[in-house]
Design a protein around this motif. Structure first.
Motif, mmCIF file in Angstrom:
data_model
loop_
_atom_site.group_PDB
_atom_site.id
_atom_site.type_symbol
_atom_site.label_atom_id
_atom_site.label_comp_id
_atom_site.label_asym_id
_atom_site.label_seq_id
_atom_site.Cartn_x
_atom_site.Cartn_y
_atom_site.Cartn_z
ATOM 1 N N ALA A 13 1.054 -1.215 0.244
ATOM 2 C CA ALA A 13 0.348 0.392 -0.258
ATOM 3 C C ALA A 13 1.075 0.992 0.224
ATOM 4 O O ALA A 13 0.466 2.271 0.121
ATOM 5 C CB ALA A 13 -1.122 -0.321 1.513
ATOM 6 N N SER A 14 2.127 1.348 0.267
ATOM 7 C CA SER A 14 3.122 2.236 0.629
ATOM 8 C C SER A 14 3.634 3.183 -0.485
ATOM 9 O O SER A 14 2.718 2.776 -2.035
ATOM 10 C CB SER A 14 4.303 2.219 0.528
ATOM 11 N N THR A 15 3.065 4.345 -0.834
ATOM 12 C CA THR A 15 2.697 4.932 -2.000
ATOM 13 C C THR A 15 4.735 5.343 -2.022
ATOM 14 O O THR A 15 4.471 6.377 -3.352
ATOM 15 C CB THR A 15 2.280 6.397 -1.627
ATOM 16 N N VAL A 16 5.465 5.946 -1.367
ATOM 17 C CA VAL A 16 7.227 5.264 -2.030
ATOM 18 C C VAL A 16 7.337 3.919 -2.471
ATOM 19 O O VAL A 16 6.789 2.867 -1.714
ATOM 20 C CB VAL A 16 7.259 5.606 -0.829
ATOM 21 N N GLY A 17 8.345 4.191 -3.573
ATOM 22 C CA GLY A 17 8.675 2.853 -4.178
ATOM 23 C C GLY A 17 9.867 2.288 -3.238
ATOM 24 O O GLY A 17 9.948 2.783 -2.581
ATOM 25 N N LEU A 18 9.169 1.256 -3.056
ATOM 26 C CA LEU A 18 10.082 -0.089 -1.867
ATOM 27 C C LEU A 18 10.294 -1.035 -2.897
ATOM 28 O O LEU A 18 9.930 -1.640 -4.288
ATOM 29 C CB LEU A 18 9.563 -0.166 -0.580
ATOM 30 N N ALA A 19 11.803 -1.537 -2.690
ATOM 31 C CA ALA A 19 11.920 -2.631 -3.661
ATOM 32 C C ALA A 19 12.694 -3.508 -2.894
ATOM 33 O O ALA A 19 14.207 -3.335 -2.541
ATOM 34 C CB ALA A 19 13.129 -2.152 -5.217
ATOM 35 N N LEU A 20 12.921 -4.914 -2.676
ATOM 36 C CA LEU A 20 14.027 -5.577 -2.358
ATOM 37 C C LEU A 20 15.354 -6.428 -3.695
ATOM 38 O O LEU A 20 14.668 -7.419 -3.851
ATOM 39 C CB LEU A 20 12.625 -6.845 -1.222
ATOM 40 N N ALA A 21 16.250 -6.354 -4.161
ATOM 41 C CA ALA A 21 17.117 -7.043 -4.018
ATOM 42 C C ALA A 21 17.909 -8.073 -3.073
ATOM 43 O O ALA A 21 18.341 -8.148 -2.253
ATOM 44 C CB ALA A 21 17.921 -5.717 -4.815
ATOM 45 N N ASP A 22 18.119 -9.196 -4.275
ATOM 46 C CA ASP A 22 18.912 -10.380 -3.372
ATOM 47 C C ASP A 22 19.876 -10.086 -3.393
ATOM 48 O O ASP A 22 20.672 -9.120 -4.366
ATOM 49 C CB ASP A 22 18.383 -11.388 -4.076
ATOM 50 N N GLU A 23 21.338 -11.022 -3.787
ATOM 51 C CA GLU A 23 22.457 -10.921 -3.263
ATOM 52 C C GLU A 23 22.950 -10.366 -4.367
ATOM 53 O O GLU A 23 24.328 -10.102 -4.426
ATOM 54 C CB GLU A 23 23.367 -12.207 -2.893
ATOM 55 N N ASP A 24 22.803 -10.995 -5.443
ATOM 56 C CA ASP A 24 23.604 -10.633 -7.384
ATOM 57 C C ASP A 24 22.427 -9.335 -7.401
ATOM 58 O O ASP A 24 23.093 -8.867 -8.783
ATOM 59 C CB ASP A 24 22.604 -12.108 -8.069
ATOM 60 N N GLY A 25 21.290 -8.474 -6.873
ATOM 61 C CA GLY A 25 21.093 -7.018 -7.057
ATOM 62 C C GLY A 25 19.823 -7.373 -7.843
ATOM 63 O O GLY A 25 19.579 -6.572 -8.562
ATOM 64 N N LEU A 26 19.413 -8.691 -7.679
ATOM 65 C CA LEU A 26 18.228 -9.197 -8.973
ATOM 66 C C LEU A 26 17.035 -8.289 -7.955
ATOM 67 O O LEU A 26 17.287 -9.267 -6.594
ATOM 68 C CB LEU A 26 18.546 -10.228 -9.187
ATOM 69 N N LEU A 27 15.437 -7.843 -8.511
ATOM 70 C CA LEU A 27 14.639 -7.960 -7.440
ATOM 71 C C LEU A 27 13.934 -8.579 -7.513
ATOM 72 O O LEU A 27 13.188 -9.972 -8.046
ATOM 73 C CB LEU A 27 13.557 -6.562 -8.761
ATOM 74 N N VAL A 28 13.634 -8.793 -6.005
ATOM 75 C CA VAL A 28 12.920 -10.208 -5.209
ATOM 76 C C VAL A 28 10.963 -9.466 -5.215
ATOM 77 O O VAL A 28 10.654 -11.019 -5.185
ATOM 78 C CB VAL A 28 13.092 -11.039 -4.039
ATOM 79 N N LEU A 29 11.345 -8.441 -4.266
ATOM 80 C CA LEU A 29 10.191 -7.905 -4.190
ATOM 81 C C LEU A 29 9.481 -6.532 -4.859
ATOM 82 O O LEU A 29 11.290 -5.685 -4.896
ATOM 83 C CB LEU A 29 9.888 -7.931 -3.031
ATOM 84 N N ALA A 30 8.904 -5.936 -4.967
ATOM 85 C CA ALA A 30 8.885 -4.533 -5.767
ATOM 86 C C ALA A 30 7.167 -4.088 -5.560
ATOM 87 O O ALA A 30 6.497 -4.880 -6.204
ATOM 88 C CB ALA A 30 9.396 -4.249 -6.884
ATOM 89 N N ASN A 31 6.906 -2.685 -5.118
ATOM 90 C CA ASN A 31 5.232 -2.623 -4.514
ATOM 91 C C ASN A 31 4.873 -1.627 -6.058
ATOM 92 O O ASN A 31 6.125 -1.675 -6.997
ATOM 93 C CB ASN A 31 5.078 -1.873 -3.721
ATOM 94 N N ASP A 32 3.695 -1.116 -6.348
ATOM 95 C CA ASP A 32 3.831 -0.690 -7.474
ATOM 96 C C ASP A 32 3.791 0.837 -7.698
ATOM 97 O O ASP A 32 3.679 1.091 -9.145
ATOM 98 C CB ASP A 32 1.842 -0.410 -6.731
#
Length: 288
Positions: A13-32
């Motif tokens: 629900a966050s209106t701020v961009g959130l992203a989680l990346a793994d140890e290789d810098g690849l995205l695991v999660l990202a919000n709208d």
């Protein structure tokens, strides 16, 4: 409802961009909100690197993020950087990023990025900066803009810099205003500025210095080039009006301001001698 669910709801629900990346810098999660900033559907983000959406001028910063985070951690600080993203619609989006290390599976180091979209702020700042450097009447650079541009052209110098400078002043402009009115005088300046900008076409740094005075700088040029350019400019002055000019070149042992002062004195000589003429150092020495 368990804590993990609440955290997931907050993430989504966050209106701020959130992203989680793994140890290789690849995205695991990202919000709208993050997907909106980079211009990629959320479903297509997983497994990709934010490098794909990074502006080319900021790729070096992206490549250095691991070291930047390590240095910040050693200082006990958080990482805060601003970068540009290339949106899928072709626009540039600015993001203020707070990045922190978070534990991943099997003790691996993952990265959580919080991205605030600062595009609107940057646009306002750019507009204000442009307004501060632009002459409101003619759309040319003003004194401040001209000096800032000239500083870029001459720094770092790294040896002698070829640079020709000129001061240009319309002849008998007050008489023109008295005869035709100040509105017509303003239009004369506007028409000349537009014609000059079209003629120069990026070959020179051209600015309205104030009133009916203009400043001209030609990087990589000498007096001969400046003389030819001033002759071209004289041909596009509207209403059969004329100008006088003083021009010179930057010497290795002087500042740009000193060089500009010399051009201004040459302009004074040209005006004193009746106007409609362009004087250089050689002209004054020869008494022309």
């Amino acid at each position: 409802m368990d804590a993990d669910h609440w955290y997931r709801e907050m993430f989504e629900a966050s209106t701020v961009g959130l992203a989680l990346a793994d140890e290789d810098g690849l995205l695991v999660l990202a919000n709208d909100a993050y997907a909106a900033i980079v211009g990629c559907p959320r479903a297509l983000l997983v497994g990709r690197s934010s490098r794909e959406f990074t502006h080319p001028d900021d790729l070096a910063q992206h490549a250095a993020m691991e070291q930047i985070m390590a240095d910040a951690k050693a200082r006990g600080e958080s990482v805060h950087v601003e970068k540009r993203y290339l949106h899928s619609d072709g626009t540039v989006r600015w993001g203020w990023i707070s990045a922190s290390e978070v534990p991943g599976p099997d003790g691996k180091r993952w990265t959580m990025a919080v991205v605030h979209d600062t595009t609107d702020r940057r646009r306002v700042e750019d507009d204000l900066r442009t307004a501060a450097q632009t002459d409101a009447l003619t759309g040319l650079l003003n004194r401040r803009g001209w000096r800032d541009r000239l500083q870029v052209l001459t720094t770092p110098r790294g040896g002698d810099v070829a640079l020709a400078l000129a001061m240009v002043d319309f002849d008998r402009f007050k008489l023109y205003n008295d005869k035709h009115g100040h509105g017509r005088g303003d239009q004369l300046l506007v028409r000349f500025s537009a014609a000059a900008a079209d003629l120069l076409d990026g070959r020179a740094c051209f600015a309205r210095w104030g009133g009916e005075e203009f400043a001209l700088a030609v990087p990589g040029a000498g007096s001969t080039t400046m003389a030819a350019m001033l002759a071209e400019l004289a041909d596009v002055v509207p209403d059969r009006q004329t100008f006088s000019a003083g021009y010179t070149t930057l010497r290795s042992d002087e500042s740009v301001d000193d060089c500009f002062d010399r051009a201004d004195m040459l302009l004074f000589d040209a005006k004193r001698d009746g106007g409609a003429r362009c004087y250089s150092d050689a002209s004054r020495r020869s008494g022309d």
